[in-house]
Design a protein around this motif. Structure first.
Motif, PDB file in Angstrom:
ATOM      1  N   GLY A 141       7.000 -11.777   9.764  1.00  0.00           N
ATOM      2  CA  GLY A 141       6.228 -10.621  10.206  1.00  0.00           C
ATOM      3  C   GLY A 141       7.141  -9.433  10.422  1.00  0.00           C
ATOM      4  O   GLY A 141       8.225  -9.570  11.002  1.00  0.00           O
ATOM      5  N   ALA A 142       6.719  -8.274   9.961  1.00  0.00           N
ATOM      6  CA  ALA A 142       7.512  -7.054  10.085  1.00  0.00           C
ATOM      7  C   ALA A 142       6.663  -5.937  10.665  1.00  0.00           C
ATOM      8  O   ALA A 142       5.433  -5.968  10.581  1.00  0.00           O
ATOM      9  CB  ALA A 142       8.057  -6.640   8.719  1.00  0.00           C
ATOM     10  N   ALA A 164       4.492 -19.781   0.830  1.00  0.00           N
ATOM     11  CA  ALA A 164       4.940 -19.143   2.072  1.00  0.00           C
ATOM     12  C   ALA A 164       4.353 -17.738   2.091  1.00  0.00           C
ATOM     13  O   ALA A 164       3.707 -17.312   1.118  1.00  0.00           O
ATOM     14  CB  ALA A 164       6.467 -19.113   2.158  1.00  0.00           C
ATOM     15  N   GLY A 165       4.588 -16.989   3.183  1.00  0.00           N
ATOM     16  CA  GLY A 165       3.993 -15.657   3.255  1.00  0.00           C
ATOM     17  C   GLY A 165       4.721 -14.709   4.186  1.00  0.00           C
ATOM     18  O   GLY A 165       5.473 -15.120   5.066  1.00  0.00           O
ATOM     19  N   PHE A 166       4.452 -13.420   3.970  1.00  0.00           N
ATOM     20  CA  PHE A 166       5.029 -12.362   4.803  1.00  0.00           C
ATOM     21  C   PHE A 166       4.079 -11.182   4.860  1.00  0.00           C
ATOM     22  O   PHE A 166       3.255 -10.983   3.958  1.00  0.00           O
ATOM     23  CB  PHE A 166       6.392 -11.911   4.254  1.00  0.00           C
ATOM     24  N   THR A 167       4.178 -10.411   5.942  1.00  0.00           N
ATOM     25  CA  THR A 167       3.303  -9.252   6.097  1.00  0.00           C
ATOM     26  C   THR A 167       3.964  -8.193   6.970  1.00  0.00           C
ATOM     27  O   THR A 167       4.938  -8.460   7.666  1.00  0.00           O
ATOM     28  CB  THR A 167       1.940  -9.659   6.689  1.00  0.00           C
ATOM     29  N   ASN A 168       3.418  -6.983   6.926  1.00  0.00           N
ATOM     30  CA  ASN A 168       3.905  -5.837   7.692  1.00  0.00           C
ATOM     31  C   ASN A 168       2.705  -5.100   8.271  1.00  0.00           C
ATOM     32  O   ASN A 168       1.639  -5.040   7.660  1.00  0.00           O
ATOM     33  CB  ASN A 168       4.681  -4.895   6.760  1.00  0.00           C
ATOM     34  N   SER A 169       2.889  -4.563   9.489  1.00  0.00           N
ATOM     35  CA  SER A 169       1.861  -3.693  10.051  1.00  0.00           C
ATOM     36  C   SER A 169       2.530  -2.598  10.861  1.00  0.00           C
ATOM     37  O   SER A 169       3.736  -2.649  11.116  1.00  0.00           O
ATOM     38  CB  SER A 169       0.895  -4.489  10.934  1.00  0.00           C
ATOM     39  N   GLY A 170       1.731  -1.618  11.289  1.00  0.00           N
ATOM     40  CA  GLY A 170       2.270  -0.513  12.054  1.00  0.00           C
ATOM     41  C   GLY A 170       2.546  -0.864  13.500  1.00  0.00           C
ATOM     42  O   GLY A 170       3.469  -0.336  14.110  1.00  0.00           O
ATOM     43  N   ALA A 171       1.762  -1.747  14.084  1.00  0.00           N
ATOM     44  CA  ALA A 171       1.942  -2.143  15.472  1.00  0.00           C
ATOM     45  C   ALA A 171       2.849  -3.360  15.564  1.00  0.00           C
ATOM     46  O   ALA A 171       2.982  -4.126  14.607  1.00  0.00           O
ATOM     47  CB  ALA A 171       0.587  -2.452  16.104  1.00  0.00           C
ATOM     48  N   LYS A 172       3.460  -3.531  16.740  1.00  0.00           N
ATOM     49  CA  LYS A 172       4.368  -4.666  16.927  1.00  0.00           C
ATOM     50  C   LYS A 172       3.649  -5.992  16.662  1.00  0.00           C
ATOM     51  O   LYS A 172       4.185  -6.870  16.001  1.00  0.00           O
ATOM     52  CB  LYS A 172       4.932  -4.663  18.349  1.00  0.00           C
ATOM     53  N   PHE A 195       3.416 -15.323  -0.847  1.00  0.00           N
ATOM     54  CA  PHE A 195       2.383 -14.297  -0.795  1.00  0.00           C
ATOM     55  C   PHE A 195       2.758 -13.219   0.215  1.00  0.00           C
ATOM     56  O   PHE A 195       3.233 -13.523   1.312  1.00  0.00           O
ATOM     57  CB  PHE A 195       1.040 -14.917  -0.400  1.00  0.00           C
ATOM     58  N   GLY A 196       2.518 -11.949  -0.150  1.00  0.00           N
ATOM     59  CA  GLY A 196       2.820 -10.862   0.761  1.00  0.00           C
ATOM     60  C   GLY A 196       1.821  -9.733   0.653  1.00  0.00           C
ATOM     61  O   GLY A 196       1.362  -9.400  -0.446  1.00  0.00           O
ATOM     62  N   ALA A 197       1.486  -9.143   1.794  1.00  0.00           N
ATOM     63  CA  ALA A 197       0.573  -7.989   1.824  1.00  0.00           C
ATOM     64  C   ALA A 197       0.693  -7.325   3.185  1.00  0.00           C
ATOM     65  O   ALA A 197       1.056  -7.973   4.167  1.00  0.00           O
ATOM     66  CB  ALA A 197      -0.875  -8.425   1.593  1.00  0.00           C
ATOM     67  N   PRO A 198       0.373  -6.041   3.243  1.00  0.00           N
ATOM     68  CA  PRO A 198       0.289  -5.404   4.560  1.00  0.00           C
ATOM     69  C   PRO A 198      -0.930  -5.933   5.308  1.00  0.00           C
ATOM     70  O   PRO A 198      -1.881  -6.429   4.693  1.00  0.00           O
ATOM     71  CB  PRO A 198       0.123  -3.918   4.218  1.00  0.00           C
ATOM     72  N   THR A 199      -0.881  -5.842   6.621  1.00  0.00           N
ATOM     73  CA  THR A 199      -2.032  -6.200   7.435  1.00  0.00           C
ATOM     74  C   THR A 199      -2.827  -4.935   7.734  1.00  0.00           C
ATOM     75  O   THR A 199      -2.333  -4.023   8.391  1.00  0.00           O
ATOM     76  CB  THR A 199      -1.591  -6.870   8.747  1.00  0.00           C
ATOM     77  N   TYR A 200      -4.037  -4.873   7.189  1.00  0.00           N
ATOM     78  CA  TYR A 200      -4.960  -3.767   7.424  1.00  0.00           C
ATOM     79  C   TYR A 200      -6.203  -4.311   8.115  1.00  0.00           C
ATOM     80  O   TYR A 200      -6.814  -5.262   7.613  1.00  0.00           O
ATOM     81  CB  TYR A 200      -5.388  -3.115   6.106  1.00  0.00           C
ATOM     82  N   MET A 201      -6.573  -3.742   9.217  1.00  0.00           N
ATOM     83  CA  MET A 201      -7.798  -4.144   9.917  1.00  0.00           C
ATOM     84  C   MET A 201      -7.851  -5.653  10.160  1.00  0.00           C
ATOM     85  O   MET A 201      -8.879  -6.303  10.001  1.00  0.00           O
ATOM     86  CB  MET A 201      -9.037  -3.676   9.136  1.00  0.00           C
ATOM     87  N   GLY A 221       0.794  -1.220   0.000  1.00  0.00           N
ATOM     88  CA  GLY A 221       0.000   0.000   0.000  1.00  0.00           C
ATOM     89  C   GLY A 221       0.826   1.269   0.000  1.00  0.00           C
ATOM     90  O   GLY A 221       0.524   2.216  -0.731  1.00  0.00           O
ATOM     91  N   TYR A 222       1.905   1.280   0.780  1.00  0.00           N
ATOM     92  CA  TYR A 222       2.698   2.504   0.934  1.00  0.00           C
ATOM     93  C   TYR A 222       4.197   2.273   0.742  1.00  0.00           C
ATOM     94  O   TYR A 222       5.000   3.136   1.078  1.00  0.00           O
ATOM     95  CB  TYR A 222       2.437   3.125   2.311  1.00  0.00           C
ATOM     96  N   GLY A 223       4.551   1.105   0.224  1.00  0.00           N
ATOM     97  CA  GLY A 223       5.946   0.828  -0.088  1.00  0.00           C
ATOM     98  C   GLY A 223       6.675  -0.039   0.914  1.00  0.00           C
ATOM     99  O   GLY A 223       7.731  -0.598   0.595  1.00  0.00           O
ATOM    100  N   HIS A 224       6.140  -0.178   2.128  1.00  0.00           N
ATOM    101  CA  HIS A 224       6.828  -0.967   3.147  1.00  0.00           C
ATOM    102  C   HIS A 224       6.871  -2.458   2.776  1.00  0.00           C
ATOM    103  O   HIS A 224       7.913  -3.102   2.895  1.00  0.00           O
ATOM    104  CB  HIS A 224       6.150  -0.805   4.507  1.00  0.00           C
ATOM    105  N   THR A 225       5.747  -2.979   2.323  1.00  0.00           N
ATOM    106  CA  THR A 225       5.689  -4.394   1.967  1.00  0.00           C
ATOM    107  C   THR A 225       6.507  -4.673   0.713  1.00  0.00           C
ATOM    108  O   THR A 225       7.054  -5.762   0.559  1.00  0.00           O
ATOM    109  CB  THR A 225       4.231  -4.852   1.793  1.00  0.00           C
ATOM    110  N   ALA A 226       6.634  -3.679  -0.166  1.00  0.00           N
ATOM    111  CA  ALA A 226       7.476  -3.841  -1.353  1.00  0.00           C
ATOM    112  C   ALA A 226       8.933  -4.035  -0.960  1.00  0.00           C
ATOM    113  O   ALA A 226       9.658  -4.816  -1.594  1.00  0.00           O
ATOM    114  CB  ALA A 226       7.337  -2.628  -2.279  1.00  0.00           C
TER     115      ALA A 226
END
Length: 199
Positions: A156-157, A97-105, A62-68, A16-21
């Motif tokens: 997880g990031a 396999a998979g990976f994701t990023n969010s704002g909270a720990k 598979f990769g995506a940010p975690t939203y909601m 969404g904003y470049g972090h997951t890229a």
């Protein structure tokens, strides 16, 4: 699928904003350094050629940010569009396999990784875990440890919501690179086993 021991690893992601890229690039780099041929597919603008690349790959990460509490809407749209592949079981027996990023720990990242796992299972794929013990889990650990957030299902990031892609933590990048390398290695083992059985 590849007919040689050199695996083809596809990284199918939305950012969404470049972090997951940044993480997707790290996964791709780790897989390439481990000997894989790598294809990166941003799923929010996927083409027919890129669908064909996913179909030809031996593994899909598979990769995506975690939203909601789940993967982004753009990734969900891709997942729903993959139902044609599900119906034909086009991706059956590929590695996943998979990976994701969010704002909270924490940020409910496990929900997103579980979603990827379930999607892969529906496609008949074989899931590869992170395969790394949790870092930053003792008084001698630090946030610079690989797998500092302690995930097992995937990578997880965490990146602050008010920081840009340059703020993705170096240990999260290293963790993603390790995931890419593990996927490449496990896929190579899988291909070698298949070739041995065929012989």
């Amino acid at each position: 699928m590849s007919s040689t021991s050199r695996p083809i690893v596809a990284v199918a992601f939305h950012s969404g904003y470049g972090h997951t890229a940044v993480l997707a690039e790290a996964v791709a780099r780790g897989a390439a350094e481990a000997g894989a041929e790598v294809v990166s597919v941003p799923v929010d603008a996927i083409t027919e050629e890129q669908w064909a690349q996913l179909d030809a790959a031996d593994a899909i990460v598979f990769g995506a940010p975690t939203y909601m509490g789940t993967a982004s809407a753009a990734f969900h749209a891709f997942a729903e569009a993959s139902s044609k592949r599900w119906y034909a079981q086009t991706w059956a027996d590929k590695i996943a396999a998979g990976f994701t990023n969010s704002g909270a720990k924490n940020g409910d990242k496990s929900s997103t990784l579980g979603y990827f796992f379930t999607m892969a299972a529906q496609h008949g794929m074989h899931w590869v875990s992170l395969g790394v013990q949790p870092g930053w889990a003792s008084t001698e650990g630090s946030e610079d440890d690989v797998n500092r957030l302690g995930y097992f299902v995937g990578a997880g990031a965490q990146t602050p919501v008010d920081a840009g892609p340059e703020a993705v933590h170096k240990s999260d990048i290293a963790t993603a690179e390790g995931l890419g390398a593990r996927v490449a290695q496990q896929t190579a083992f899988f291909l070698a086993g298949r070739a041995a059985l065929a012989a």
